[in-house]
Design a protein around this motif. Sequence first.
Motif, mmCIF file in Angstrom:
data_model
loop_
_atom_site.group_PDB
_atom_site.id
_atom_site.type_symbol
_atom_site.label_atom_id
_atom_site.label_comp_id
_atom_site.label_asym_id
_atom_site.label_seq_id
_atom_site.Cartn_x
_atom_site.Cartn_y
_atom_site.Cartn_z
ATOM 1 N N ASP A 16 0.848 10.080 9.722
ATOM 2 C CA ASP A 16 0.637 9.130 10.817
ATOM 3 C C ASP A 16 0.344 7.758 10.221
ATOM 4 O O ASP A 16 -0.679 7.558 9.557
ATOM 5 N N LEU A 17 1.252 6.809 10.452
ATOM 6 C CA LEU A 17 1.091 5.437 9.976
ATOM 7 C C LEU A 17 1.143 4.454 11.134
ATOM 8 O O LEU A 17 1.479 3.276 10.931
ATOM 9 N N SER A 18 0.818 4.895 12.321
ATOM 10 C CA SER A 18 0.911 4.035 13.495
ATOM 11 C C SER A 18 -0.165 2.953 13.465
ATOM 12 O O SER A 18 -1.170 3.059 12.757
ATOM 13 N N CYS A 19 0.079 1.878 14.229
ATOM 14 C CA CYS A 19 -0.871 0.768 14.380
ATOM 15 C C CYS A 19 -1.167 0.083 13.051
ATOM 16 O O CYS A 19 -2.303 -0.295 12.770
ATOM 17 N N ASN A 20 -0.146 -0.058 12.222
ATOM 18 C CA ASN A 20 -0.223 -0.833 10.981
ATOM 19 C C ASN A 20 0.874 -1.890 11.025
ATOM 20 O O ASN A 20 1.975 -1.689 10.487
ATOM 21 N N PRO A 21 0.624 -3.036 11.670
ATOM 22 C CA PRO A 21 1.686 -4.027 11.904
ATOM 23 C C PRO A 21 2.288 -4.631 10.642
ATOM 24 O O PRO A 21 3.389 -5.192 10.706
ATOM 25 N N LYS A 22 1.631 -4.508 9.497
ATOM 26 C CA LYS A 22 2.150 -5.111 8.274
ATOM 27 C C LYS A 22 3.198 -4.248 7.581
ATOM 28 O O LYS A 22 3.781 -4.669 6.583
ATOM 29 N N ILE A 23 3.425 -3.033 8.080
ATOM 30 C CA ILE A 23 4.455 -2.171 7.503
ATOM 31 C C ILE A 23 5.806 -2.566 8.090
ATOM 32 O O ILE A 23 5.986 -2.585 9.306
ATOM 33 N N THR A 24 6.771 -2.873 7.221
ATOM 34 C CA THR A 24 8.093 -3.323 7.659
ATOM 35 C C THR A 24 9.156 -2.294 7.260
ATOM 36 O O THR A 24 8.841 -1.182 6.805
ATOM 37 N N ASP A 25 10.405 -2.706 7.408
ATOM 38 C CA ASP A 25 11.515 -1.813 7.059
ATOM 39 C C ASP A 25 11.499 -1.443 5.581
ATOM 40 O O ASP A 25 11.901 -0.332 5.204
ATOM 41 N N VAL A 26 11.027 -2.345 4.729
ATOM 42 C CA VAL A 26 10.951 -2.058 3.289
ATOM 43 C C VAL A 26 9.958 -0.929 3.017
ATOM 44 O O VAL A 26 10.222 -0.024 2.213
ATOM 45 N N GLY A 27 8.804 -0.953 3.677
ATOM 46 C CA GLY A 27 7.811 0.096 3.482
ATOM 47 C C GLY A 27 8.280 1.453 3.952
ATOM 48 O O GLY A 27 7.938 2.485 3.357
ATOM 49 N N ILE A 28 9.101 1.495 5.036
ATOM 50 C CA ILE A 28 9.624 2.767 5.524
ATOM 51 C C ILE A 28 10.541 3.386 4.480
ATOM 52 O O ILE A 28 10.634 4.613 4.358
ATOM 53 N N GLY A 29 11.201 2.563 3.689
ATOM 54 C CA GLY A 29 12.061 3.100 2.632
ATOM 55 C C GLY A 29 11.301 3.901 1.596
ATOM 56 O O GLY A 29 11.848 4.842 0.995
ATOM 57 N N TYR A 30 10.033 3.558 1.361
ATOM 58 C CA TYR A 30 9.236 4.336 0.410
ATOM 59 C C TYR A 30 8.915 5.726 0.941
ATOM 60 O O TYR A 30 8.652 6.640 0.155
ATOM 61 N N GLY A 59 0.813 -1.213 0.000
ATOM 62 C CA GLY A 59 0.000 0.000 0.000
ATOM 63 C C GLY A 59 0.842 1.257 0.000
ATOM 64 O O GLY A 59 0.523 2.242 -0.686
ATOM 65 N N LEU A 60 1.943 1.266 0.774
ATOM 66 C CA LEU A 60 2.833 2.430 0.784
ATOM 67 C C LEU A 60 3.533 2.595 -0.554
ATOM 68 O O LEU A 60 3.789 3.724 -0.997
#
Length: 428
Positions: free
Chosen positions: A245-259, A223-224
């Motif tokens: 604000d992207l809190s409380c989304n457990p499926k977001i990992t280190d790869v998604g933060i890169g986006y 999604g990101l």
Amino acid sequence: QNWTRGMSYCLHPESHLDTGPVYVRENGKLHVVNPGAGGIQNVTPTTRSFRLFSRGFSVELCMNREDDRARRQRTDHFIFTYTKEGNLRYSAKSLFSLVLGYISDNVDHIDSLIGFPEQIAEKLFSAAEARQKFTEPVTGLRALQKFTEAYGNLVLCSLCLRNRYLVISEKLEEIKSFRELTCLDLSCCKLGDEHELLEHLTKEALSSIKRLLLKDNSLSDAGLRRMTAPVRVLKKGLENLLVLDLSCNPKITDVGIGYLLSFKQLNCLDISGTGLKDVNAVIKRIQMRIGLVHSKVPLKEFDHSNCKTEGWAEQTVLQWEQAVMEAIKPQHNLRSRTAALHFYGKTRRREEVVKCKLVEAETKVSGNLQFYKEKVQNCHLPLKKEVAGSHELKNNKKRALAEQERERTSKQKHLCLTVEDWDLLNTY
């Protein structure tokens, strides 16, 4: 006599019109013709009021006879008040009020409002809103689009749909018609990666958003990637974003933060409750690439009190919520009935949907991961002041410079687009 022939029509017994007395002068004398008696009398002329219409004649004022809805008795063009003595007094409304009411009743037939004065347009919007014209299924959307195309953020500059998933599903097209929003709160709506509204966030109509709250929306790295693709490649979309604000989304990992590193203007970021594996590496990467500092205490930017529904359509959104609540009332009754049946052992209990607060408690393992930019620290102060050592800041800067030199060598690798990115861009 000649004059009797001329008056034969008036004195005809089939004539039912009351024309009043008829006077005739003959040989210097004045005579009055009496229709009832059918003769002539020598009388002195007396004063008698002249009747223009016959007895029982009435006049009815009708408006909009072509419109079936207007055939009922209309009283809205009068203002009824009571005097000090308790007597009812009415006065006619102004022509402006009557015209405003007529246009608001037919607001869906307006061709365009571009160039129309804002002061009168606001009154027209309020009049149509009072008649609940924007809650109608088809005509309401068409009327709302005319206002949003002409006035943009005046209609709505901030929209809060926190925990309003039913409103989003019922009024999705109306919500997508809003233009030039600066704040959008979609927290606790469980939208997911494939929702149409998240795809709409990348459109040019919402490129003005500065505050975007997507807390607890079941988002993942996919999604990101879709949401940030226009910014990363085309420099369009959410390029003006300041608070995310992207809190409380457990499926977001280190790869998604890169986006998220493509949001260069970002001032505040909340990724608490996400599924990060190497938290320290993510913190250093965010600080080096975007210049955001990790805050040890919660920030006021994410307490959900700054984003409220504001604009002309504020009452319209409330009307949508009331309509949805009225529609789900039978479901509440069924829920209580189901609970009663469960009490008597006649049915199985169904599990309730996990609330946003429970998700917060479950994802609290990663701790508080909120970031802010140092140069705007005075504008986005933490709830509690934090004292940081100068030596630690110097060491962090040295480490950031060292890691920046490393990434320069692999800059070409980051600029390369994957096949998935090209396929995604082809969908826009």
